[in-house]
Design a protein around this motif. Structure first.
Motif, PDB file in Angstrom:
ATOM      1  N   ARG A 138      33.290  38.690  49.855  1.00 40.73           N
ATOM      2  CA  ARG A 138      33.864  37.895  48.771  1.00 40.73           C
ATOM      3  C   ARG A 138      35.361  38.168  48.700  1.00 40.73           C
ATOM      4  NH1 ARG A 138      28.709  38.757  47.204  1.00 40.73           N
ATOM      5  NH2 ARG A 138      27.686  37.208  45.870  1.00 40.73           N
ATOM      6  N   THR A 139      36.087  37.279  48.016  1.00 37.64           N
ATOM      7  CA  THR A 139      37.470  37.582  47.694  1.00 37.64           C
ATOM      8  C   THR A 139      37.481  38.601  46.555  1.00 37.64           C
ATOM      9  OG1 THR A 139      37.680  35.872  45.996  1.00 37.64           O
ATOM     10  CG2 THR A 139      38.122  35.212  48.288  1.00 37.64           C
ATOM     11  N   VAL A 140      38.647  39.168  46.291  1.00 40.71           N
ATOM     12  CA  VAL A 140      38.767  40.110  45.181  1.00 40.71           C
ATOM     13  C   VAL A 140      38.353  39.455  43.880  1.00 40.71           C
ATOM     14  CG1 VAL A 140      40.424  41.396  43.773  1.00 40.71           C
ATOM     15  CG2 VAL A 140      40.537  41.535  46.266  1.00 40.71           C
ATOM     16  N   ASP A 141      38.842  38.241  43.620  1.00 44.30           N
ATOM     17  CA  ASP A 141      38.520  37.568  42.359  1.00 44.30           C
ATOM     18  C   ASP A 141      37.049  37.167  42.294  1.00 44.30           C
ATOM     19  OD1 ASP A 141      41.050  37.872  41.316  1.00 44.30           O
ATOM     20  OD2 ASP A 141      41.757  35.916  42.010  1.00 44.30           O
ATOM     21  N   GLU A 142      36.463  36.791  43.421  1.00 43.89           N
ATOM     22  CA  GLU A 142      35.032  36.463  43.427  1.00 43.89           C
ATOM     23  C   GLU A 142      34.193  37.700  43.123  1.00 43.89           C
ATOM     24  OE1 GLU A 142      35.082  32.756  46.677  1.00 43.89           O
ATOM     25  OE2 GLU A 142      34.660  34.821  47.331  1.00 43.89           O
ATOM     26  N   ALA A 143      34.622  38.834  43.641  1.00 41.41           N
ATOM     27  CA  ALA A 143      33.898  40.076  43.359  1.00 41.41           C
ATOM     28  C   ALA A 143      33.996  40.432  41.882  1.00 41.41           C
ATOM     29  CB  ALA A 143      34.458  41.207  44.217  1.00 41.41           C
ATOM     30  N   LEU A 144      35.179  40.283  41.310  1.00 46.94           N
ATOM     31  CA  LEU A 144      35.341  40.574  39.888  1.00 46.94           C
ATOM     32  C   LEU A 144      34.465  39.649  39.044  1.00 46.94           C
ATOM     33  CD1 LEU A 144      39.206  41.118  39.791  1.00 46.94           C
ATOM     34  CD2 LEU A 144      37.450  42.876  39.451  1.00 46.94           C
ATOM     35  N   ALA A 145      34.372  38.388  39.440  1.00 48.11           N
ATOM     36  CA  ALA A 145      33.517  37.448  38.718  1.00 48.11           C
ATOM     37  C   ALA A 145      32.046  37.860  38.829  1.00 48.11           C
ATOM     38  CB  ALA A 145      33.721  36.032  39.263  1.00 48.11           C
ATOM     39  N   MET A 146      31.651  38.372  39.994  1.00 46.32           N
ATOM     40  CA  MET A 146      30.280  38.832  40.178  1.00 46.32           C
ATOM     41  C   MET A 146      29.976  40.041  39.292  1.00 46.32           C
ATOM     42  SD  MET A 146      28.401  40.089  43.709  1.00 46.32           S
ATOM     43  CE  MET A 146      29.486  41.530  43.924  1.00 46.32           C
ATOM     44  N   PHE A 147      30.993  40.897  39.100  1.00 50.11           N
ATOM     45  CA  PHE A 147      30.778  42.103  38.300  1.00 50.11           C
ATOM     46  C   PHE A 147      30.746  41.827  36.805  1.00 50.11           C
ATOM     47  CE2 PHE A 147      33.110  44.407  41.925  1.00 50.11           C
ATOM     48  CZ  PHE A 147      31.926  44.596  42.617  1.00 50.11           C
ATOM     49  N   GLU A 148      31.316  40.701  36.370  1.00 43.95           N
ATOM     50  CA  GLU A 148      31.424  40.441  34.929  1.00 43.95           C
ATOM     51  C   GLU A 148      30.072  40.514  34.213  1.00 43.95           C
ATOM     52  OE1 GLU A 148      33.528  37.309  31.815  1.00 43.95           O
ATOM     53  OE2 GLU A 148      33.491  36.860  33.963  1.00 43.95           O
ATOM     54  N   PRO A 149      29.043  39.778  34.666  1.00 46.79           N
ATOM     55  CA  PRO A 149      27.755  39.885  33.979  1.00 46.79           C
ATOM     56  C   PRO A 149      27.082  41.237  34.183  1.00 46.79           C
ATOM     57  CG  PRO A 149      27.556  38.491  35.926  1.00 46.79           C
ATOM     58  CD  PRO A 149      29.010  38.750  35.735  1.00 46.79           C
ATOM     59  N   VAL A 150      27.351  41.897  35.300  1.00 46.25           N
ATOM     60  CA  VAL A 150      26.767  43.219  35.545  1.00 46.25           C
ATOM     61  C   VAL A 150      27.274  44.207  34.497  1.00 46.25           C
ATOM     62  CG1 VAL A 150      26.591  45.134  37.182  1.00 46.25           C
ATOM     63  CG2 VAL A 150      26.565  42.789  38.023  1.00 46.25           C
ATOM     64  N   VAL A 151      28.596  44.230  34.313  1.00 46.82           N
ATOM     65  CA  VAL A 151      29.179  45.157  33.344  1.00 46.82           C
ATOM     66  C   VAL A 151      28.726  44.806  31.932  1.00 46.82           C
ATOM     67  CG1 VAL A 151      31.327  46.037  32.358  1.00 46.82           C
ATOM     68  CG2 VAL A 151      31.173  45.601  34.828  1.00 46.82           C
ATOM     69  N   ALA A 152      28.735  43.522  31.604  1.00 47.73           N
ATOM     70  CA  ALA A 152      28.354  43.099  30.252  1.00 47.73           C
ATOM     71  C   ALA A 152      26.914  43.480  29.939  1.00 47.73           C
ATOM     72  CB  ALA A 152      28.548  41.590  30.109  1.00 47.73           C
ATOM     73  N   ARG A 153      26.015  43.244  30.870  1.00 46.64           N
ATOM     74  CA  ARG A 153      24.603  43.565  30.636  1.00 46.64           C
ATOM     75  C   ARG A 153      24.367  45.061  30.580  1.00 46.64           C
ATOM     76  NH1 ARG A 153      20.924  41.314  34.786  1.00 46.64           N
ATOM     77  NH2 ARG A 153      19.489  42.539  33.518  1.00 46.64           N
ATOM     78  N   ALA A 154      25.051  45.812  31.437  1.00 44.12           N
ATOM     79  CA  ALA A 154      24.909  47.269  31.407  1.00 44.12           C
ATOM     80  C   ALA A 154      25.381  47.824  30.069  1.00 44.12           C
ATOM     81  CB  ALA A 154      25.691  47.894  32.552  1.00 44.12           C
ATOM     82  N   LYS A 155      26.527  47.347  29.595  1.00 42.11           N
ATOM     83  CA  LYS A 155      27.050  47.811  28.324  1.00 42.11           C
ATOM     84  C   LYS A 155      26.122  47.430  27.171  1.00 42.11           C
ATOM     85  CE  LYS A 155      30.846  49.146  27.694  1.00 42.11           C
ATOM     86  NZ  LYS A 155      31.367  50.527  27.505  1.00 42.11           N
ATOM     87  N   ALA A 156      25.580  46.220  27.232  1.00 42.55           N
ATOM     88  CA  ALA A 156      24.662  45.772  26.185  1.00 42.55           C
ATOM     89  C   ALA A 156      23.413  46.645  26.136  1.00 42.55           C
ATOM     90  CB  ALA A 156      24.279  44.308  26.411  1.00 42.55           C
ATOM     91  N   ASP A 157      23.054  47.203  27.285  1.00 38.52           N
ATOM     92  CA  ASP A 157      21.880  48.072  27.369  1.00 38.52           C
ATOM     93  C   ASP A 157      22.203  49.517  27.028  1.00 38.52           C
ATOM     94  OD1 ASP A 157      19.567  49.521  29.365  1.00 38.52           O
ATOM     95  OD2 ASP A 157      18.961  47.692  28.333  1.00 38.52           O
ATOM     96  N   GLY A 158      23.469  49.789  26.705  1.00 41.72           N
ATOM     97  CA  GLY A 158      23.873  51.133  26.325  1.00 41.72           C
ATOM     98  C   GLY A 158      24.268  52.035  27.481  1.00 41.72           C
ATOM     99  N   ALA A 159      24.397  51.471  28.676  1.00 42.92           N
ATOM    100  CA  ALA A 159      24.777  52.273  29.836  1.00 42.92           C
ATOM    101  C   ALA A 159      26.295  52.393  29.931  1.00 42.92           C
ATOM    102  CB  ALA A 159      24.221  51.654  31.117  1.00 42.92           C
TER     103      ALA A 159
END
Length: 315
Positions: free
Chosen positions: A123-144
């Motif tokens: 992926r490009t750098v920006d595509e990778a960051l976009a992929m991580f956005e829901p990962v980080v959001a969901r992890a944080k929502a789960d208290g991780a």
């Protein structure tokens, strides 16, 4: 066992948290597959040596990192240890697998350069960051808690020197996504102390606090400890290291091993900085693991302490 004389230096932190990466970053680079029970015993011994943050495994697709294909089998074997056990999650599927097993600390792996993002993530750098956005959001929502690795912060084997502003942009983006901590990776080991200090200062200028930063140095040119000391002088208190100096980077062939945890502990002990690590137990663990892998540890401290003659005057 011989130990260095503690002579504290001015302006350094009283305590450093070592983020041990040998069980994940180290073993993922092995040509062969290490048995699951051996990995679990490695993590247990690291915990017994006093390490409190031990990166356990990576929930990536087995096709990409077959050495860590046993993440589902390994994590339950060590989950009860009284230590933090971060795991790498490349995407939402990896996050699902990690959370299902009770992981409370996860990490995403970004790149400061387009070439490495393409090689490592396709992926490009920006595509990778976009992929991580829901990962980080969901992890944080789960208290991780979420750590963001940033590779190629100081140099890239394809692109050469990496502009500091380029690194800062990616780091700032990961913080904006919600990462609790960043690990600045010198993936091919080309950093020098002045470069380290300039990057840290530039990150502070863009509202990335030193308290949120860890450093991850490779020792390709023998600079890892010097770079670590520079980071400590800036106020960094989290340092990544790998027991016995295991690991490198499978996508950057010029990268040699990580900073050895024993070499780091030796320096920190000499500076009077507390780590909570029992150096003797740690050396014994790396000697044991080297035996499992069938080769000697590259750590200078491991080699020195495991071969020293027993002497009634030893400390």
């Amino acid at each position: 066992m011989t130990l260095p004389m503690a002579v504290p230096a001015q302006g350094l932190p009283a305590r450093v948290r070592i983020h041990e990466v040998g069980a994940r970053d180290g073993l993922q680079n092995e040509k062969g597959t290490v048995p699951t029970e051996v990995k679990a015993e490695f993590i247990r011994r690291l915990a017994d040596a006093g390490l409190t943050t031990i990166e356990a495994t990576s929930f990536v697709h087995p096709k990409w990192v077959p050495q860590l294909a046993d993440a589902e089998q390994l994590f339950p074997l060590v989950a009860g240890l009284p230590v933090e056990l971060p795991v790498l999650v490349p995407n939402e599927r990896g996050l699902d697998r990690a959370l299902a097993l009770g992981a409370r600390r996860v990490a995403v792996f970004a790149s400061a350069t387009e070439s490495f993002a393409k090689a490592n993530l396709n992926r490009t750098v920006d595509e990778a960051l976009a992929m991580f956005e829901p990962v980080v959001a969901r992890a944080k929502a789960d208290g991780a808690q979420v750590r963001g690795y940033v590779s190629m912060c100081f140099g890239d084997p394809w692109e050469g020197q990496v502009p500091i502003a380029q690194v800062v942009r990616v780091c700032r983006a990961l913080m904006d996504l919600g990462c609790d901590e960043l690990s600045l990776g010198d993936t091919i080991g080309v950093a020098t102390p002045g470069h380290v200090l300039e990057l840290l200062a530039s990150l502070n200028e863009q509202r990335v606090p030193t308290s949120a930063l860890g450093v991850h140095f490779h020792d390709t040119y023998g600079q890892a400890l010097a770079n670590t000391l520079a980071a400590l002088q800036h106020g960094v208190t989290t340092v990544d290291a790998s027991a016995g100096g295991l690991g490198g980077c499978p996508y950057a062939k010029s990268a040699t091993g990580n900073l050895a945890t024993e070499d780091l502990v030796w320096m920190l002990r000499g500076l009077g900085i507390d780590t909570g690590v029992d150096l003797g137990r740690l050396v014994a663990t790396s000697v044991w693991m080297a035996g499992q892998l069938g080769r000697p540890s590259p750590s200078r401290t491991v080699r020195a302490l495991s071969h020293e003659d027993q002497d009634p005057k030893e400390q």
